[in-house]
Motif scaffolding. Structure first.
Motif, PDB file in Angstrom:
ATOM      1  N   ALA A  96       0.770  -1.332   0.044  1.00 52.44           N
ATOM      2  CA  ALA A  96       0.182  -0.118   0.015  1.00 52.44           C
ATOM      3  C   ALA A  96       0.697   1.365   0.058  1.00 52.44           C
ATOM      4  N   PRO A  97       0.529   2.174  -0.725  1.00 51.72           N
ATOM      5  CA  PRO A  97       1.118   3.537  -0.829  1.00 51.72           C
ATOM      6  C   PRO A  97       1.474   3.994   0.471  1.00 51.72           C
ATOM      7  N   GLU A  98       0.328   3.935   1.567  1.00 50.01           N
ATOM      8  CA  GLU A  98       0.518   4.491   2.831  1.00 50.01           C
ATOM      9  C   GLU A  98       1.622   3.984   3.739  1.00 50.01           C
ATOM     10  N   ARG A  99       1.854   2.573   3.396  1.00 57.72           N
ATOM     11  CA  ARG A  99       2.922   2.072   4.320  1.00 57.72           C
ATOM     12  C   ARG A  99       4.130   2.195   3.549  1.00 57.72           C
ATOM     13  N   LEU A 100       4.344   2.627   2.462  1.00 53.16           N
ATOM     14  CA  LEU A 100       5.564   2.749   1.820  1.00 53.16           C
ATOM     15  C   LEU A 100       5.872   4.493   2.105  1.00 53.16           C
ATOM     16  N   GLU A 101       4.681   5.166   2.363  1.00 51.43           N
ATOM     17  CA  GLU A 101       4.867   6.724   2.864  1.00 51.43           C
ATOM     18  C   GLU A 101       5.365   6.529   4.169  1.00 51.43           C
ATOM     19  N   PHE A 105      11.124   2.020   3.107  1.00 48.50           N
ATOM     20  CA  PHE A 105      12.195   0.775   2.687  1.00 48.50           C
ATOM     21  C   PHE A 105      11.351  -0.457   3.146  1.00 48.50           C
ATOM     22  N   ALA A 106       9.912  -0.490   3.247  1.00 46.60           N
ATOM     23  CA  ALA A 106       9.009  -1.708   3.529  1.00 46.60           C
ATOM     24  C   ALA A 106       9.413  -2.668   2.350  1.00 46.60           C
ATOM     25  N   ARG A 107       9.703  -3.879   2.879  1.00 50.66           N
ATOM     26  CA  ARG A 107       9.796  -4.883   1.958  1.00 50.66           C
ATOM     27  C   ARG A 107       8.275  -5.745   1.570  1.00 50.66           C
ATOM     28  N   THR A 108       7.314  -5.770   2.606  1.00 54.37           N
ATOM     29  CA  THR A 108       6.345  -6.545   2.517  1.00 54.37           C
ATOM     30  C   THR A 108       5.011  -5.711   2.909  1.00 54.37           C
TER      31      THR A 108
END
Length: 118
Positions: A96-101, A105-108
């Motif tokens: 999810a874009p919110e997670r990456l925001e 550097f999230a991989r999952t």
């Protein structure tokens, strides 16, 4: 796949800030070590607060933490260049874009992060 040019720029900026932070911490560590050479203080029995050894340990841990962040940022930049930045490494679904925001550097994806921590 979505456009990740903004992500690449943000990751590169984060990386530059992290490099600067690591350099600042290294200088602070060197000053702490140098200051301890110039004094004969018994820092192990000093009632005035943290010991010099504790300060060195704290700075060393912060330097290590920034180093791990740099490794994670470099891996994220590699994923951007490979076109896999928004793809979960566990399930292959989208991150999810919110997670990456929040965690660039999230991989999952969140579901895999919960079910496969670490």
């Amino acid at each position: 796949m979505s456009d990740t040019s903004g992500a690449e720029a943000a990751l590169a900026a984060d990386r530059a800030e992290s490099l600067q932070r690591r350099e600042d911490l290294r200088r602070q560590f060197a000053r702490t070590v140098e200051a301890s050479r110039d004094t004969n203080a018994d820092d192990e029995h000093d009632p005035e607060g943290a010991t010099i050894a504790y300060e060195r340990s704290q700075l060393s841990a912060l330097i290590d933490q920034v180093g791990r962040r740099l490794v994670a940022l470099d891996a994220a930049l590699d994923r951007v260049r490979e076109g896999t930045y928004v793809v979960c490494e566990v399930c292959g679904g989208p991150i999810a874009p919110e997670r990456l925001e929040a965690r660039p550097f999230a991989r999952t994806c969140i579901a895999c992060a919960v079910s496969h921590p670490g």
